[in-house]
Design an enzyme around this catalytic site. Structure first.
Site, PDB file in Angstrom:
ATOM      1  CE  LYS A 148      -9.217 -10.432 -33.995  1.00 22.36           C
ATOM      2  NZ  LYS A 148      -9.610 -11.779 -34.146  1.00 22.36           N
ATOM      3  CD  GLU A 169      -3.555 -14.828 -31.326  1.00 13.27           C
ATOM      4  OE1 GLU A 169      -4.094 -13.721 -31.502  1.00 13.27           O
ATOM      5  OE2 GLU A 169      -4.183 -15.830 -30.974  1.00 13.27           O
ATOM      6  CB  SER A 195      -7.557  -8.600 -31.330  1.00 12.96           C
ATOM      7  OG  SER A 195      -6.647  -9.439 -30.653  1.00 12.96           O
ATOM      8  CG  HIS A 254      -4.070  -9.534 -34.283  1.00 14.69           C
ATOM      9  ND1 HIS A 254      -4.691 -10.639 -33.732  1.00 14.69           N
ATOM     10  CD2 HIS A 254      -3.495  -8.877 -33.254  1.00 14.69           C
ATOM     11  CE1 HIS A 254      -4.491 -10.639 -32.424  1.00 14.69           C
ATOM     12  NE2 HIS A 254      -3.777  -9.578 -32.115  1.00 14.69           N
ATOM     13  CG  ASN A 255      -6.681 -13.704 -35.291  1.00 12.93           C
ATOM     14  OD1 ASN A 255      -6.549 -12.595 -34.770  1.00 12.93           O
ATOM     15  ND2 ASN A 255      -7.747 -14.442 -35.085  1.00 12.93           N
TER      16      ASN A 255
END
Ligand code: 2AM
Length: 474
Positions: A186, A193, A131, A189-190
């Protein structure tokens, strides 16, 4: 002299190119290859010109022949079938103990499958979530590697040297877990976000439409907020976006069409939360908000038909702005708490030994959700690795207690003004649902038993004892 390369990278789109340059800056020799072979020569003549330790190759065979053993072949190609195709094409040129790394935005279940498939062939697999976008790849991304654990000693030095570092010098890259764990983290994480971005957009909408701030005032407000607990990359760039003027001197953001795109990782997170039965309401609202934004023409038509309340601007501008800040902070805490709840469930479901404090550290720098806030998450899990929920940590429960009145005022203002704030309101609803020992689900159970004889447990009897009632008897 052994002039073989430390690692091979396939895929010379911008992420691949920047990662190669970053690796090379850290003293690693890199053999490179791309499906459209002319891009290899373009890269060597362009950004990589003069770098003798970036070695161009024109076939997979040549690439693999140029690598030190055990070979490390990293794919920076489009997620999906391109990864499987490259794996198949590379296999004849690899030997037992070599490794394939997928640094793309792959779906974690594909990484689970690929680890299993390659392990059977004696090849080590690493699915690494990366990222930080193009800048991160070039100067220090957050890297979340998972896969076959034997791969980590081979990759640790290269990955940790190219990754972002925290202020205290810790690399934002550490082993996450087996098979798909890296790509899973990940994905979370997105998703987080998406939630952060939606909350910030709702705060903007409230500052503009409930308080009546102009774009400069909004920019100032975000700039100030970035000096508080909200200190983060996304708040920082938001302030800069509001300051940014188009050629005619008007704020550029005002002219941007309000139709949000998405590439799918938010949807993956939401679908997974439904599969695992974890209430990740905030990220899901963020995904839906993007979907609603995409219905531009329909919204325009609805705006002419569907009535809302008259908006009267608030009188106490600064009190309201502080309420919005606190509402945003509290909602953000809920969003992260939900994200970590999902990871906790996933660790059980997919047999991963996830270290949540460590995961917070990986996101501390280099990635889009980097923030000071992640230090507090890290501390919470370091203090108590068995922490059932982030909301049980004193620091976070204390902030929520401090913010809740403001948060409720903002939610009320949004509702009475007719301004949609789905993520902020979903976060507050979750908070109130979560802290409620007695929920209305007793009625759901009664209804289920009424129409389908699904049975129910009683509060005055031991758990596990089930009752069925003939609800039509009286
Ligand atoms: P290309 O330059 O030949 O298009 C990002 O799109 C990277 O993934 C590029 O290096 C691109 O190669 C590669 N890529 C995309 N789809 C691919 C496919 N189906 N097979 C191989 N490489 C692919």
């Amino acid at each position: 002299m052994d002039n073989k390369c430390d690692i091979g990278v396939i895929g010379l789109a911008v992420m691949g190119r920047n990662l190669i340059l970053n690796m090379n800056d850290k003293g690693k020799s890199v053999a490179v290859y791309n499906r459209t072979v002319s891009k290899v020569d373009d890269f060597l003549k362009g950004d990589a010109a003069g770098r003798g330790t970036i070695v161009g190759t024109h076939s997979l065979k040549e690439l693999c022949a140029k690598l030190k053993r055990p070979r490390k072949v990293m794919l920076m190609v489009k997620a999906g079938t391109a990864v499987d195709e490259f794996i198949e094409h590379a296999l004849p040129f690899l030997e037992e103990g070599d490794c394939i790394i997928d640094g793309g935005n792959s779906f974690f279940k594909d990484s689970i499958r690929r680890t299993d498939y390659l392990t059977k062939k004696g090849i080590l697999f690493c699915g690494a979530g990366i990222s930080g976008g193009e800048e991160g790849a070039r100067h220090g991304p957050s890297i979340m590697p998972g896969g076959n654990p034997e791969v980590w000693p081979l990759l640790k030095d290269i990955f940790q040297s190219v990754s972002a570092k925290t202020i205290s010098g810790e690399p934002c890259c550490d082993w996450v877990g087996t098979d798909g764990a890296g790509h899973y983290v990940k994905m979370i994480h997105n998703g987080i976000e998406y939630g952060d971005m939606q909350l910030i957009s709702e705060a903007y909408s409230l500052l503009k439409d409930v308080i009546g701030m102009d774009y400069t005032e909004i920019a100032e407000t975000f700039k100030q907020w970035n000096k508080t607990e909200l200190d983060s990359y996304l708040i920082e760039i938001t302030a800069k976006i509001f300051y940014f003027k188009d050629d005619d001197g008007e704020p550029l953001v005002k002219k941007i069409l309000d139709r949000a795109g998405q590439k799918g990782t938010g949807v993956w997170t939401s679908v997974n939360s439904l599969e695992l039965g974890v209430p990740v309401t905030l990220i899901t609202e963020a995904v839906y908000a993007r979907a609603l934004s995409a219905r531009l023409d329909e919204r325009a038509a609805a705006s002419l038909i569907l009535k809302g309340p008259e908006i009267s601007l608030t009188h106490d501008k600064w009190q309201m702005a502080e309420d919005i800040r606190k509402g945003l902070l509290a909602s953000k805490i809920i969003s992260y708490a939900q994200g970590f709840m999902l990871m906790k469930e996933a660790a059980k479901e997919y047999s991963w030994n996830l270290d949540f404090g460590n995961i917070a550290s990986l996101w501390r720098e280099g990635c889009i959700i980097r923030s000071v806030f992640l230090d507090n998450i890290k501390s919470a899990f370091k203090k108590n690795s068995d922490l059932q929920n982030l909301l049980f940590d004193d620091y976070f429960s204390g902030i929520l207690a401090d913010c809740q009145e403001s948060w409720r005022r903002v939610a009320c203002s949004a509702v009475t003004s007719g301004i949609a704030a789905p993520a902020l309101c979903a976060a507050l609803s979750f908070y109130d649902g979560y802290r409620r020992a007695a929920s209305p689900a007793n009625l759901l159970q009664a209804q289920r038993d009424y129409f389908g004889a699904h049975t129910y447990e009683r509060v005055d009897k031991p758990r596990g004892e089930f009752f069925n009632t003939d609800w039509t008897r009286n």
